[in-house]
Design an enzyme around this catalytic site. Structure first.
Site, PDB file in Angstrom:
ATOM      1  N   ILE A  13      -2.392  -6.599  -1.683  1.00  0.00           N
ATOM      2  CA  ILE A  13      -2.776  -6.383  -0.224  1.00  0.00           C
ATOM      3  C   ILE A  13      -4.111  -7.175   0.286  1.00  0.00           C
ATOM      4  O   ILE A  13      -5.159  -7.528   1.090  1.00  0.00           O
ATOM      5  CB  ILE A  13      -2.336  -5.360   0.201  1.00  0.00           C
ATOM      6  CG1 ILE A  13      -1.957  -4.966   0.562  1.00  0.00           C
ATOM      7  CG2 ILE A  13      -3.138  -4.725   1.728  1.00  0.00           C
ATOM      8  CD1 ILE A  13      -1.281  -3.706   0.592  1.00  0.00           C
ATOM      9  N   SER A  32     -13.643  -3.388  -6.232  1.00  0.00           N
ATOM     10  CA  SER A  32     -13.387  -3.188  -7.325  1.00  0.00           C
ATOM     11  C   SER A  32     -12.948  -2.932  -8.467  1.00  0.00           C
ATOM     12  O   SER A  32     -14.979  -3.576  -9.260  1.00  0.00           O
ATOM     13  CB  SER A  32     -11.640  -3.973  -7.189  1.00  0.00           C
ATOM     14  OG  SER A  32     -12.412  -6.147  -7.984  1.00  0.00           O
ATOM     15  N   LYS A 157      -3.502  11.792  -0.229  1.00  0.00           N
ATOM     16  CA  LYS A 157      -2.948  10.647   1.105  1.00  0.00           C
ATOM     17  C   LYS A 157      -3.516  11.437   2.518  1.00  0.00           C
ATOM     18  O   LYS A 157      -3.712  10.637   3.092  1.00  0.00           O
ATOM     19  CB  LYS A 157      -1.697   9.754   1.228  1.00  0.00           C
ATOM     20  CG  LYS A 157      -1.833   8.628  -0.015  1.00  0.00           C
ATOM     21  CD  LYS A 157      -3.011   7.738  -0.121  1.00  0.00           C
ATOM     22  CE  LYS A 157      -2.389   6.471  -0.635  1.00  0.00           C
ATOM     23  NZ  LYS A 157      -3.612   5.102   0.323  1.00  0.00           N
TER      24      LYS A 157
END
Length: 240
Positions: A13, A32, A157
Site C-alpha cells: 500500500i 518507515s 484501530k
C-alpha cells in the site's frame, strides 16, 4: 507542487500510494523504520519508528525543511501481536503499549502535526489550492467488528477510527481539511483478511485528495468500484 507524506511506506500500500501521488505531480516523502532501495531511488525517505510518538514532531519538521509542507498525509503504519482468544491479557504491558503507540497515539500526534501543516499552508496565498488538505488513515474492519486474537490491534484501530470521525464531523467541517479512514472490502462487504490491493488503495487515496469536498469519513471500498456504502453490522471474524 504539493507535498504528500506517507507514514508506513511498505512494499504494497505504501509504495503503490507513493508512486501514484508522484505520478500525479506531488513531491513525495515516505517514512518507515527501514530504508528500501525503491524508496531511495524514487522518493525522499525518512527513518521513523511509529512506536515512538514523541518523534512525530521531528519527522514533520524534517519533511517541512527537506521536501515541503505536506498538504496530504497518509498513515499506513500498524503493529499487531496475536493473542489466544481464551487468554486476552497475555500480551506484556510494554508490547501492548508499543502497539497502542503505533495504532493510536502516533496517529493522534500525526493528525495534530498534519493540521498544523494545513493551517500554515492556509495562511499562504494559494497554499492549499482548490483541492484542500487531506489526512488518511489506512484502517480495516476492526472498528466495526471483533475477532479472535486481535484484541490489542482492534483497540488501537478503534481509537484511530474515533479520531478520524471526530476530526471529519466535529473539529474541522468548515475548513478545507478532509479526514478519512480507508477500509478495503470484498464486493459483498465482508472484510478482506488477506490480499489487500496496493493499487486499489492508491487509486482511492488519490481521488480523495483531489476532491475538494469531505466525503464519508469511513471509506469502505471495493477494488474496481471505489467507495461502497455497506450497512453497518456487528459480527465476529471467524477463528483462524
Amino acid at each position: 507542487m504539493p507535498t504528500a507524506l506517507i507514514i508506513g511506506a511498505g512494499s504494497r500500500i505504501g509504495h503503490a500510494t507513493a508512486t501514484a501521488f508522484a505520478g500525479a505531480g506531488y513531491k513525495v516523502a515516505v517514512a518507515s523504520r527501514t530504508v528500501k532501495p525503491q524508496d531511495i531511488s524514487t522518493f525522499t525517505h525518512f527513518v521513523f519508528d511509529a512506536a515512538k510518538p514523541e518523534t512525530i514532531g521531528g519527522l514533520f519538521e524534517s519533511v517541512r525543511k527537506t521536501v515541503g509542507i505536506p498538504s496530504v498525509v497518509i498513515y499506513n503504519a500498524y503493529a499487531s501481536h496475536h493473542t489466544k482468544p481464551e487468554t486476552p491479557f497475555e500480551t506484556p504491558l510494554n508490547v501492548f503499549s508499543e502497539d497502542m503507540n503505533v495504532n493510536a497515539t502516533s496517529v493522534w500526534a500525526s493528525a495534530r502535526e498534519s493540521v498544523q501543516c494545513f493551517e500554515d499552508l492556509s495562511s499562504e496565498k494559494g497554499g492549499l489550492g482548490t483541492e484542500g488538505a487531506t489526512f488518511i488513515f489506512t484502517g480495516n474492519m476492526l472498528n466495526d467488528t471483533v475477532g479472535p486474537g486481535f484484541l490489542p490491534f482492534g483497540m488501537g484501530k478503534t481509537a484511530a477510527a474515533h479520531l478520524v470521525k471526530y476530526l471529519a464531523l466535529i473539529a474541522y467541517p468548515g475548513k478545507p481539511y478532509k479526514f478519512y479512514w480507508g477500509d478495503q472490502r470484498l464486493a459483498d462487504g465482508v472484510p478482506m483478511y488477506t490480499g489487500l490491493s496496493g493499487p486499489a488503495h492508491a487509486e482511492l487515496y488519490l481521488s480523495l485528495a483531489k476532491d475538494p469536498e469531505q466525503g464519508p469519513w469511513q471509506q469502505t471500498f471495493v477494488e474496481g468500484k471505489g467507495y461502497v456504502e455497506f450497512p453497518r453490522r456487528e459480527f465476529a471474524i471467524p477463528g483462524q
